[in-house]
Scaffold this motif. Structure first.
Motif, PDB file in Angstrom:
ATOM      1  N   ARG A 127      20.457   6.613 -16.297  1.00  0.00           N
ATOM      2  CA  ARG A 127      21.629   7.469 -16.071  1.00  0.00           C
ATOM      3  C   ARG A 127      22.755   6.627 -15.489  1.00  0.00           C
ATOM      4  O   ARG A 127      22.511   5.647 -14.790  1.00  0.00           O
ATOM      5  N   TYR A 128      23.989   7.053 -15.765  1.00  0.00           N
ATOM      6  CA  TYR A 128      25.174   6.330 -15.310  1.00  0.00           C
ATOM      7  C   TYR A 128      26.209   7.344 -14.834  1.00  0.00           C
ATOM      8  O   TYR A 128      26.221   8.482 -15.286  1.00  0.00           O
ATOM      9  N   GLU A 129      27.079   6.887 -13.935  1.00  0.00           N
ATOM     10  CA  GLU A 129      28.175   7.749 -13.479  1.00  0.00           C
ATOM     11  C   GLU A 129      29.486   7.055 -13.776  1.00  0.00           C
ATOM     12  O   GLU A 129      29.633   5.854 -13.550  1.00  0.00           O
ATOM     13  N   GLN A 130      30.427   7.812 -14.305  1.00  0.00           N
ATOM     14  CA  GLN A 130      31.777   7.305 -14.515  1.00  0.00           C
ATOM     15  C   GLN A 130      32.613   7.668 -13.292  1.00  0.00           C
ATOM     16  O   GLN A 130      32.333   8.663 -12.623  1.00  0.00           O
ATOM     17  N   THR A 131      33.644   6.885 -13.001  1.00  0.00           N
ATOM     18  CA  THR A 131      34.465   7.165 -11.828  1.00  0.00           C
ATOM     19  C   THR A 131      35.237   8.468 -11.938  1.00  0.00           C
ATOM     20  O   THR A 131      35.815   8.912 -10.964  1.00  0.00           O
ATOM     21  N   ASP A 132      35.222   9.126 -13.085  1.00  0.00           N
ATOM     22  CA  ASP A 132      35.849  10.446 -13.208  1.00  0.00           C
ATOM     23  C   ASP A 132      34.860  11.569 -12.906  1.00  0.00           C
ATOM     24  O   ASP A 132      35.169  12.740 -13.076  1.00  0.00           O
ATOM     25  N   GLY A 133      33.637  11.213 -12.477  1.00  0.00           N
ATOM     26  CA  GLY A 133      32.656  12.217 -12.071  1.00  0.00           C
ATOM     27  C   GLY A 133      31.686  12.647 -13.151  1.00  0.00           C
ATOM     28  O   GLY A 133      30.778  13.427 -12.899  1.00  0.00           O
ATOM     29  N   ILE A 134      31.861  12.162 -14.363  1.00  0.00           N
ATOM     30  CA  ILE A 134      30.950  12.530 -15.440  1.00  0.00           C
ATOM     31  C   ILE A 134      29.666  11.715 -15.307  1.00  0.00           C
ATOM     32  O   ILE A 134      29.709  10.504 -15.112  1.00  0.00           O
ATOM     33  N   ILE A 135      28.535  12.398 -15.415  1.00  0.00           N
ATOM     34  CA  ILE A 135      27.233  11.743 -15.367  1.00  0.00           C
ATOM     35  C   ILE A 135      26.738  11.565 -16.794  1.00  0.00           C
ATOM     36  O   ILE A 135      26.616  12.534 -17.543  1.00  0.00           O
ATOM     37  N   LEU A 136      26.479  10.322 -17.157  1.00  0.00           N
ATOM     38  CA  LEU A 136      25.930  10.017 -18.475  1.00  0.00           C
ATOM     39  C   LEU A 136      24.420  10.144 -18.377  1.00  0.00           C
ATOM     40  O   LEU A 136      23.762   9.367 -17.711  1.00  0.00           O
ATOM     41  N   GLU A 137      23.897  11.174 -19.016  1.00  0.00           N
ATOM     42  CA  GLU A 137      22.477  11.516 -18.910  1.00  0.00           C
ATOM     43  C   GLU A 137      21.594  10.773 -19.903  1.00  0.00           C
ATOM     44  O   GLU A 137      20.438  10.502 -19.620  1.00  0.00           O
ATOM     45  N   GLN A 138      22.119  10.506 -21.111  1.00  0.00           N
ATOM     46  CA  GLN A 138      21.316   9.888 -22.161  1.00  0.00           C
ATOM     47  C   GLN A 138      22.152   8.927 -22.981  1.00  0.00           C
ATOM     48  O   GLN A 138      23.343   9.162 -23.204  1.00  0.00           O
ATOM     49  N   VAL A 139      21.505   7.872 -23.457  1.00  0.00           N
ATOM     50  CA  VAL A 139      22.104   6.972 -24.430  1.00  0.00           C
ATOM     51  C   VAL A 139      21.157   6.972 -25.625  1.00  0.00           C
ATOM     52  O   VAL A 139      19.990   6.619 -25.498  1.00  0.00           O
ATOM     53  N   LEU A 140      21.678   7.419 -26.772  1.00  0.00           N
ATOM     54  CA  LEU A 140      20.872   7.541 -27.990  1.00  0.00           C
ATOM     55  C   LEU A 140      21.345   6.527 -29.021  1.00  0.00           C
ATOM     56  O   LEU A 140      22.551   6.317 -29.186  1.00  0.00           O
ATOM     57  N   GLU A 141      20.421   5.935 -29.730  1.00  0.00           N
ATOM     58  CA  GLU A 141      20.762   4.942 -30.738  1.00  0.00           C
ATOM     59  C   GLU A 141      21.414   5.607 -31.948  1.00  0.00           C
ATOM     60  O   GLU A 141      20.933   6.626 -32.449  1.00  0.00           O
ATOM     61  N   GLY A 142      22.525   5.022 -32.411  1.00  0.00           N
ATOM     62  CA  GLY A 142      23.216   5.520 -33.592  1.00  0.00           C
ATOM     63  C   GLY A 142      24.060   6.754 -33.318  1.00  0.00           C
ATOM     64  O   GLY A 142      24.231   7.174 -32.172  1.00  0.00           O
ATOM     65  N   GLU A 143      24.594   7.328 -34.383  1.00  0.00           N
ATOM     66  CA  GLU A 143      25.419   8.527 -34.260  1.00  0.00           C
ATOM     67  C   GLU A 143      24.521   9.756 -34.240  1.00  0.00           C
ATOM     68  O   GLU A 143      23.871  10.071 -35.228  1.00  0.00           O
ATOM     69  N   GLN A 144      24.471  10.417 -33.090  1.00  0.00           N
ATOM     70  CA  GLN A 144      23.623  11.589 -32.923  1.00  0.00           C
ATOM     71  C   GLN A 144      24.373  12.702 -32.193  1.00  0.00           C
ATOM     72  O   GLN A 144      23.854  13.306 -31.254  1.00  0.00           O
ATOM     73  N   LEU A 145      25.572  13.004 -32.633  1.00  0.00           N
ATOM     74  CA  LEU A 145      26.350  14.054 -31.997  1.00  0.00           C
ATOM     75  C   LEU A 145      25.653  15.409 -32.088  1.00  0.00           C
ATOM     76  O   LEU A 145      25.861  16.275 -31.236  1.00  0.00           O
ATOM     77  N   ASP A 146      24.817  15.574 -33.089  1.00  0.00           N
ATOM     78  CA  ASP A 146      24.115  16.846 -33.276  1.00  0.00           C
ATOM     79  C   ASP A 146      23.046  17.086 -32.191  1.00  0.00           C
ATOM     80  O   ASP A 146      22.509  18.178 -32.086  1.00  0.00           O
TER      81      ASP A 146
END
Length: 149
Positions: A127-146
């Motif tokens: 997990r990662y946090e951006q300085t704007d307060g958004i928490i990045l919960e997952q990183v998925l390989e490739g394009e997986q917007l669905d």
């Protein structure tokens, strides 16, 4: 005896005013400038490795938004955002500015800023946090917007 009570009450009131004034001064003090060093942010190379060719799913609890963003190797970006008002899709770009911020630009966003620049800080556990307060919960390989729920 009445004078002692008045003096004691006045002393308590003055102490309370002093504490409130100190608290207000503390709250009004300018916050230090946020830099990559103060937040132990990832380097540009680390963020590039993390996002390029991947979909990142993030949560902004303050605004009640969940988003999936895909970052192609050519610098283009796709955003799918789920808000209380519906789900929206935008196309844009991503880049790194001279300060080492990770920036995205979505020109078609109808309200508010179109460009967002921030540092990315590891929280652990993928997990990662951006300085704007958004928490990045997952990183998925490739394009997986669905994958946005």
């Amino acid at each position: 005896m009445a004078n002692r009570s008045k003096i004691a009450a006045a002393g308590v009131a003055l102490a309370a005013v002093g504490l409130i004034a100190a608290a207000c001064q503390t709250q009004q003090a300018p916050s230090p400038e946020v830099t990559a060093e103060t937040v132990q942010a990832l380097t540009v190379a680390e963020v590039q490795e993390l996002v390029t060719g991947n979909t990142v799913i993030g949560v902004d609890e303050k605004r009640n938004i969940t988003a999936a963003e895909y970052f192609a190797s050519d610098g283009t970006a796709k955003l799918k955002a789920k808000t209380p008002f519906g789900t929206f899709n935008y196309e844009g770009t991503y880049f790194f500015n001279d300060l080492g911020h990770f920036c995205t630009n979505y020109p078609a966003i109808p309200i508010g800023p179109k460009e967002f620049c921030k540092y990315v800080t590891p929280l652990g556990g993928g997990r990662y946090e951006q300085t704007d307060g958004i928490i990045l919960e997952q990183v998925l390989e490739g394009e997986q917007l669905d994958q946005l729920e």
